[in-house]
Design an enzyme around this catalytic site. Structure first.
Site, PDB file in Angstrom:
ATOM      1  N   ASP A 195     117.003  98.207  35.123  1.00 15.67           N
ATOM      2  CA  ASP A 195     115.708  97.559  34.884  1.00 15.67           C
ATOM      3  C   ASP A 195     115.868  96.327  33.989  1.00 15.67           C
ATOM      4  OD1 ASP A 195     113.020  97.158  35.222  1.00 15.67           O
ATOM      5  OD2 ASP A 195     112.399  98.530  33.643  1.00 15.67           O
ATOM      6  N   HIS A 205     111.183  95.274  36.249  1.00 16.57           N
ATOM      7  CA  HIS A 205     109.868  95.641  36.776  1.00 16.57           C
ATOM      8  C   HIS A 205     108.776  94.661  36.351  1.00 16.57           C
ATOM      9  CE1 HIS A 205     109.221  97.833  32.849  1.00 16.57           C
ATOM     10  NE2 HIS A 205     107.990  97.422  33.055  1.00 16.57           N
ATOM     11  N   SER A 235     106.849  95.631  27.827  1.00 17.87           N
ATOM     12  CA  SER A 235     108.049  95.783  28.643  1.00 17.87           C
ATOM     13  C   SER A 235     108.849  94.487  28.666  1.00 17.87           C
ATOM     14  CB  SER A 235     107.672  96.172  30.075  1.00 17.87           C
ATOM     15  OG  SER A 235     107.183  97.481  30.131  1.00 17.87           O
TER      16      SER A 235
END
Length: 512
Positions: free
Chosen positions: A164, A134, A238
């Site tokens: 992911d 992402h 992230s």
């Protein structure tokens, strides 16, 4: 006397601490005096990820929103045109007006949207960088920023949206620092961990905490098995690594739980033992090949376990349907089987099975232990490759159709009928649909509690096919005579086939 008593008590406490696993000296081995040496060693391997994406901007004001469009011929059409002309930058007052009725298309300049995330280098020689999917999703340009602020254009080797994970490659003459993978299965709740990343675009930031929980399912997909930590993770972290105290990567920081958008001490990381396999496939082939069994499964509840007489609290995954042409059907697995072990790995609950299957190599033959007809059996399955997901749209049946020759199933809150052409049309049933259709569900009944609805079709009772209401009644009567408390129904609805356990409430004058 008082002094000797105190001295004796102190000696007793010291003796207890010397043998106690909770002694301060033992705990001090787990708590470092400073994280600085470890952070200094790891920081050079953690990178920032900067992505850009082209978006359309309004002429003359690249940072402004598009011009609102008024209905053709309305009084506001000329108003908007005059307003935006008056507010153009100096020298552009005579520039063409925004597109409107009667004007041709106008080329708009592009501006660059930018997002920031984190990543880490796992191979210094090859320049391999791991991050979250992402973080780079939709980007047309990806740049990796090293700890010395050197920015390097990155090549995307592959992505896996299901977990992911994304893998990048950078090429540079600069010496790079890599970090090793660790064994996430060895991480225990309470162990110290360090998270390093790029929160809010601030650059390399170090936070520390502990492993708060293991095996978290946060409803992100079939393969959820997250490590939960209270090490501060914020937006921009992230794709960054979660380290153990040996400086090994045991997780990829990927999500947080936060009503405010900032860290509240609940962060989630992809375990390294899952990530390593995905990264290796993306690096070598650009895509992930997962094992595929070809079954629709559901959770084994207490009532289902009771109905199937599973021993010793066994659970596993209940096969609602073995997909036609799939590996499971070809290997002999059928609806109503409970998968207990897959290639030696215990299936403790339903959600474990997809990850266990996906971890196996496509094309290999694996033993599968199932529970069928009150005993364990072993079948051999040749794993297929997980096909691309296909969207399936199912129309909702009418809410209150007219029943056709309904029969009441006493104590269950159901009225059922044979499938007729009229009911097939009213409920939008398939031409080949077989079974007994539910035409009415009583409020506050066992059936209503299990969310059965008119239009659902009963295809099995206690793993025996049924074609008429009389057969359903006969199966239920037989179970009541056996003093069985639960009947297991196989029901097909808009969402596919599932198993539904129903408590057999005794009807007046009948056993149960």
């Amino acid at each position: 006397m008082r002094c000797s008593t105190v001295r004796f008590a102190a000696l007793a406490v010291a003796a207890l601490l010397a043998v106690s696993p909770f002694a301060p000296s033992a705990m001090a081995q787990r708590a470092p005096e400073s994280f600085a040496p470890l952070a200094r060693q790891l920081l050079p391997a953690v990178v920032n990820i900067s992505t850009t994406q082209a978006v359309q901007a309004r002429p003359g004001r690249p940072d402004a929103p598009d011009v609102p469009q008024a209905p053709p011929g309305s009084p506001f059409e000329e108003f908007f045109r005059d307003f935006f002309n008056r507010n153009r930058p100096p020298g552009q007052e005579g520039a063409p007006t925004p597109p409107g009725p009667g004007t041709g298309p106008q080329q708009r300049p592009q501006r660059r949207g930018q997002s920031l995330g984190s990543g880490f280098i796992i191979d210094a020689q090859a320049g391999i960088v791991v991050t979250n999917n992402h973080v780079i999703d939709g980007a047309d340009e990806i740049n990796v920023i090293l700890s010395d602020n050197t920015s390097i254009r990155a090549e995307l080797l592959g992505t896996d949206p299901r977990t992911d994970i994304a893998v990048l490659r950078i090429r540079t003459d600069k010496p790079l620092t890599a970090v090793p993978w660790g064994n996430s299965d060895e991480a225990l709740v309470g162990d110290w961990v360090i998270a390093i990343g790029n929160p809010f675009g601030l650059g390399g930031s170090v936070t520390a905490g502990i492993v708060s929980a293991r095996g978290r399912d946060i409803r992100q997909g079939l393969y959820d098995d997250f490590i939960q930590t209270d090490a501060a993770i914020n937006r921009g972290n992230s794709g960054g690594p979660l380290f153990n105290m040996a400086g090994q990567v045991i997780g990829i920081n990927t999500a947080i739980y936060s009503p405010s958008g900032g860290s509240i001490g609940i962060g989630f990381s992809i375990p390294s033992n899952l990530a390593q396999r995905i990264v290796a496939q993306l690096r070598d082939g650009g895509r992930v090949r997962r094992g595929w069994l070809g079954v629709n499964i559901q959770q084994v509840t207490d009532e289902i376990a009771e109905a199937l007489r599973l021993p010793n609290g066994a659970r596993g995954a209940l096969v609602a349907r073995a997909q036609e042409g799939g590996p499971a059907a070809a290997g002999g697995i059928r609806s109503g089987d409970v998968i207990l072990r897959f290639n030696g790995a215990e299936v403790r609950e339903m959600r474990n099975l997809p990850r266990i299957v996906a971890d196996n190599v496509v094309g290999t033959q694996v033993p599968v232990v199932i529970w069928r007809d009150g005993k364990e059996e072993t079948v051999t399955i040749t794993l297929g490759e997980l096909p691309a997901e296909q969207a399936a749209a199912a129309g909702a049946p009418p809410a209150a159709p007219a029943p056709a020759q309904p029969v009441e199933l006493a104590g269950l809150g159901l009225r059922v009928a044979p499938i007729t052409d009229e009911l097939r049309q009213r409920f939008n049933l398939r031409a080949e649909q077989r079974g007994v259709v539910i035409v009415e569900v009583a409020p506050n009944s066992p059936a209503a509690e299990r969310e059965l609805r008119p239009g659902d079709v009963i295809v099995e009772v206690q793993q025996e096919r049924v074609a008429t209401p009389a057969e359903v009644q006969e199966r239920i009567a037989r179970l009541r005579q056996q003093n069985r408390a639960v009947a297991l129904f196989a029901v097909e609805g808009a969402g596919g086939q599932r198993f539904v356990p129903l408590r057999l409430r005794g009807e007046r004058g009948a056993p149960g």
